[in-house]
Design a protein around this motif. Structure first.
Motif, PDB file in Angstrom:
ATOM      1  N   LEU A 102      48.934 -15.452  56.978  1.00  0.00           N
ATOM      2  CA  LEU A 102      47.737 -16.007  57.609  1.00  0.00           C
ATOM      3  C   LEU A 102      46.946 -14.927  58.345  1.00  0.00           C
ATOM      4  O   LEU A 102      47.505 -13.895  58.723  1.00  0.00           O
ATOM      5  CB  LEU A 102      48.139 -17.116  58.597  1.00  0.00           C
ATOM      6  N   GLN A 106      44.458 -16.410  63.525  1.00  0.00           N
ATOM      7  CA  GLN A 106      45.129 -17.702  63.424  1.00  0.00           C
ATOM      8  C   GLN A 106      46.573 -17.596  63.911  1.00  0.00           C
ATOM      9  O   GLN A 106      47.078 -18.496  64.591  1.00  0.00           O
ATOM     10  CB  GLN A 106      45.094 -18.198  61.981  1.00  0.00           C
ATOM     11  N   TRP A 109      46.633 -17.530  67.665  1.00  0.00           N
ATOM     12  CA  TRP A 109      46.375 -18.865  68.194  1.00  0.00           C
ATOM     13  C   TRP A 109      47.637 -19.720  68.113  1.00  0.00           C
ATOM     14  O   TRP A 109      47.987 -20.440  69.043  1.00  0.00           O
ATOM     15  CB  TRP A 109      45.232 -19.491  67.416  1.00  0.00           C
ATOM     16  N   GLN A 110      48.353 -19.611  66.998  1.00  0.00           N
ATOM     17  CA  GLN A 110      49.612 -20.335  66.869  1.00  0.00           C
ATOM     18  C   GLN A 110      50.646 -19.837  67.874  1.00  0.00           C
ATOM     19  O   GLN A 110      51.449 -20.619  68.387  1.00  0.00           O
ATOM     20  CB  GLN A 110      50.172 -20.175  65.447  1.00  0.00           C
TER      21      GLN A 110
END
Length: 247
Positions: A102, A106, A109-110
């Protein structure tokens, strides 16, 4: 499910959320204790809200609060928080085969939403370390429930801290909640042994100033984990096919 359909409509999102609901009760109790503790130690409501939303790490918050209040050097506060959160490095390494493809933004953020028990649930649901379309919805289903359970009760504890008597024994209740969460992570002999060593080291080093017994316990647990991994019996060698063989 179509590509454009939002994650929350995916069946795996609902499954991840459902599997986290029962666990979230303990997380919520710990969040309430942490919210009350932040205000009771004199951090104040605005800073407590900011800490809850930005840090989102109950163990690190509770470990560093006494240090902040006692005026400990900032390097001790940072070192304690880093040591307490070292387990997330292991979690990140475990998640890499699933989410390494990914975009970095992202993944960062995860990373904010990762927690101990959604890692455990995720690995139980997807034991084979390879990416699949169901994994991201499942991750977010559990992560959203976990985050909401923590933040709602943590903020409730912050705003109601002055009306909740310390005689209620919330500190002890929080300790029991944390022990329950910890127990759910002890899945084999190695993790039980590491936990036992950490507990003994923490008690033995209890007299150290600035809560350094916590750092000592973490270092002892990591050391025993590394030793156990080093002396683990090697797996059976894989047979190598003869170059002359043909299928």
């Amino acid at each position: 499910m179509s590509v454009s359909e939002p994650l929350w409509r995916h069946p795996e999102f609902r499954r991840g959320a459902h599997e986290m609901v029962g666990i979230a009760l303990g997380i919520a109790a710990w969040g309430l204790v942490t919210g009350v503790a932040m205000v009771k130690t004199g951090l104040g409501v605005p800073l407590s809200v900011l800490m809850s939303l930005l840090v989102f790490a109950g163990s690190a918050q509770l470990a560093t609060l006494p240090l902040i209040v006692s005026g400990a050097p900032i390097w001790v506060v940072w070192a304690t928080a880093i040591c307490v959160n070292l387990r997330f490095v292991i979690f990140s390494a475990g998640w890499r085969p699933y989410f390494g493809h990914l975009p970095r933004r992202q993944r960062m953020w995860q990373a904010y939403f990762t927690a101990d028990l959604n890692y455990v649930c995720f690995m139980r649901r997807f034991p084979e370390p390879k990416p699949s379309p169901e994994q991201l919805p499942y991750f977010w289903g559990g992560a959203v429930v976990n985050w909401l359970a923590w933040q709602i009760l943590s903020l409730l504890g912050i705003f109601l801290a002055d009306t909740i008597p310390t005689a209620w024994g919330l500190g002890f209740a929080g300790t029991l909640a944390l022990l329950g969460l910890t127990g759910s992570l002890l899945s084999d002999r190695a993790t039980w042994l590491a936990a036992a060593v950490a507990g003994c080291a923490s008690v033995a080093a209890y007299s150290l100033p600035l809560k350094l017994n916590i750092v000592t316990a973490i270092a002892a647990a990591i050391a025993i984990g590394v030793l156990l991994d080093h002396f683990k019996a090697p797996s059976a060698p894989v047979a190598v096919a003869n170059p002359g063989d043909r299928t």
